[in-house]
Design an enzyme around this catalytic site. Sequence first.
Site, short mmCIF file in Angstrom:
data_model
loop_
_atom_site.label_atom_id
_atom_site.label_comp_id
_atom_site.label_asym_id
_atom_site.label_seq_id
_atom_site.Cartn_x
_atom_site.Cartn_y
_atom_site.Cartn_z
N ARG A 23 -78.47 -20.54 -83.37
CA ARG A 23 -78.77 -21.68 -82.27
C ARG A 23 -78.10 -22.83 -82.18
O ARG A 23 -77.35 -23.39 -81.25
CB ARG A 23 -79.82 -20.98 -81.59
CG ARG A 23 -81.01 -20.26 -81.54
CD ARG A 23 -82.41 -20.40 -81.39
NE ARG A 23 -82.83 -20.58 -82.09
CZ ARG A 23 -83.40 -21.57 -82.06
NH1 ARG A 23 -84.85 -21.53 -81.13
NH2 ARG A 23 -84.49 -21.83 -83.07
N GLN A 47 -81.58 -52.75 -78.53
CA GLN A 47 -80.99 -52.24 -78.38
C GLN A 47 -79.91 -51.15 -78.54
O GLN A 47 -79.93 -50.75 -80.10
CB GLN A 47 -79.84 -53.95 -77.81
CG GLN A 47 -78.28 -53.60 -77.24
CD GLN A 47 -77.63 -54.85 -77.29
OE1 GLN A 47 -78.09 -56.12 -77.09
NE2 GLN A 47 -76.04 -54.95 -77.06
N ASN A 49 -76.28 -48.62 -78.53
CA ASN A 49 -74.59 -48.89 -78.12
C ASN A 49 -74.10 -47.94 -78.35
O ASN A 49 -74.42 -47.35 -79.17
CB ASN A 49 -74.01 -50.03 -78.96
CG ASN A 49 -74.50 -51.38 -78.26
OD1 ASN A 49 -75.45 -51.48 -76.86
ND2 ASN A 49 -75.62 -51.99 -79.59
N HIS A 62 -67.16 -57.08 -86.75
CA HIS A 62 -67.80 -58.11 -86.60
C HIS A 62 -69.09 -58.13 -86.99
O HIS A 62 -69.78 -57.71 -87.29
CB HIS A 62 -67.81 -56.83 -84.80
CG HIS A 62 -66.52 -56.99 -83.80
ND1 HIS A 62 -66.47 -56.15 -83.64
CD2 HIS A 62 -65.52 -57.25 -83.88
CE1 HIS A 62 -65.03 -55.67 -82.72
NE2 HIS A 62 -64.60 -56.35 -82.93
N LYS A 72 -77.95 -53.36 -87.74
CA LYS A 72 -77.68 -52.08 -87.35
C LYS A 72 -77.68 -50.20 -87.93
O LYS A 72 -77.49 -50.30 -89.19
CB LYS A 72 -76.19 -51.99 -87.20
CG LYS A 72 -75.35 -53.62 -86.25
CD LYS A 72 -74.49 -53.76 -85.72
CE LYS A 72 -73.33 -54.98 -85.06
NZ LYS A 72 -72.69 -54.40 -84.92
N HIS A 119 -69.19 -55.49 -89.54
CA HIS A 119 -69.30 -53.85 -89.64
C HIS A 119 -68.03 -54.16 -88.39
O HIS A 119 -67.55 -54.69 -87.73
CB HIS A 119 -69.83 -53.40 -88.82
CG HIS A 119 -70.45 -52.28 -88.47
ND1 HIS A 119 -70.03 -51.22 -86.52
CD2 HIS A 119 -70.41 -50.94 -89.23
CE1 HIS A 119 -70.04 -50.62 -86.95
NE2 HIS A 119 -70.18 -50.01 -88.18
N TYR A 132 -74.86 -46.56 -81.48
CA TYR A 132 -75.79 -47.61 -82.81
C TYR A 132 -76.97 -48.18 -81.93
O TYR A 132 -76.93 -48.68 -81.11
CB TYR A 132 -74.90 -47.84 -83.81
CG TYR A 132 -74.37 -49.84 -82.83
CD1 TYR A 132 -74.21 -50.89 -82.82
CD2 TYR A 132 -72.88 -48.39 -82.33
CE1 TYR A 132 -73.58 -51.62 -81.91
CE2 TYR A 132 -72.00 -49.90 -81.61
CZ TYR A 132 -72.35 -51.34 -80.81
OH TYR A 132 -71.22 -51.83 -81.01
N LYS A 169 -57.88 -58.99 -79.47
CA LYS A 169 -59.36 -59.21 -79.26
C LYS A 169 -59.56 -59.50 -80.81
O LYS A 169 -59.40 -60.66 -81.83
CB LYS A 169 -60.24 -58.72 -78.22
CG LYS A 169 -61.96 -59.64 -79.79
CD LYS A 169 -63.03 -59.62 -78.22
CE LYS A 169 -64.08 -59.93 -79.46
NZ LYS A 169 -65.55 -59.67 -78.42
N ASP A 170 -59.08 -58.40 -81.71
CA ASP A 170 -59.38 -58.29 -82.49
C ASP A 170 -58.61 -58.69 -83.72
O ASP A 170 -58.33 -58.72 -84.85
CB ASP A 170 -59.56 -56.63 -83.05
CG ASP A 170 -61.49 -56.56 -83.02
OD1 ASP A 170 -62.04 -57.41 -82.17
OD2 ASP A 170 -62.09 -55.06 -82.40
#
Length: 181
Positions: A23, A47, A49, A62, A72, A119, A132, A169-170
């Site tokens: 299944r 939190q 994400n 980051h 994380k 990370h 995460y 940005k990165d």
Amino acid sequence: MIFKETKLKGCFIIEPKVFSDNRGYFMESYNKEIFDSGIGEPVNFVQDNQSFSSRGVIRGLHYQIGNHAQAKLVRVLSGRVLDVAVDLRKGSPSFGEYVAVELSGQNKKQLYIPRGFAHGFAVLSETAEFFYKCDNYYNKESEGGILYNDSTLNINWELPLSEHLISEKDSVLPKFKDANL
């Protein structure tokens, strides 16, 4: 769950017990008591994400600094990624070193990344859905980053350079030696 500490102290690969039959499958992806016991300290996640990305996307590297640093617990719901954690803990014997682990919807592995690490991940499949948990809330003023292709770190992202998809940005993050740690 099986907890395997990586070469970076406090950073763990976690393999859940998966029960499969005709299944489909069932697994417990998180249990606070088992998790805290497995890594040897209590963690209070506050939190969750989730992201969806296409092949070649590299997100990171980051981190959050100071009182807003984050631990994380990361996993992939579908697809495959190369997940990377870099030790930023000054005084750590593995300062500046990284671990890279393939996480996928198929292998169901997770990576626990404690506070004091950067990370990032690269999408190796056509698409990937990434999930995460964080033990602290995101705070823009505490945000930091390191250029993903810094030669000091020498991370093999397992993708040809022509496939790298990096956000604006990165792409302008500082090198490791210039990062605000």
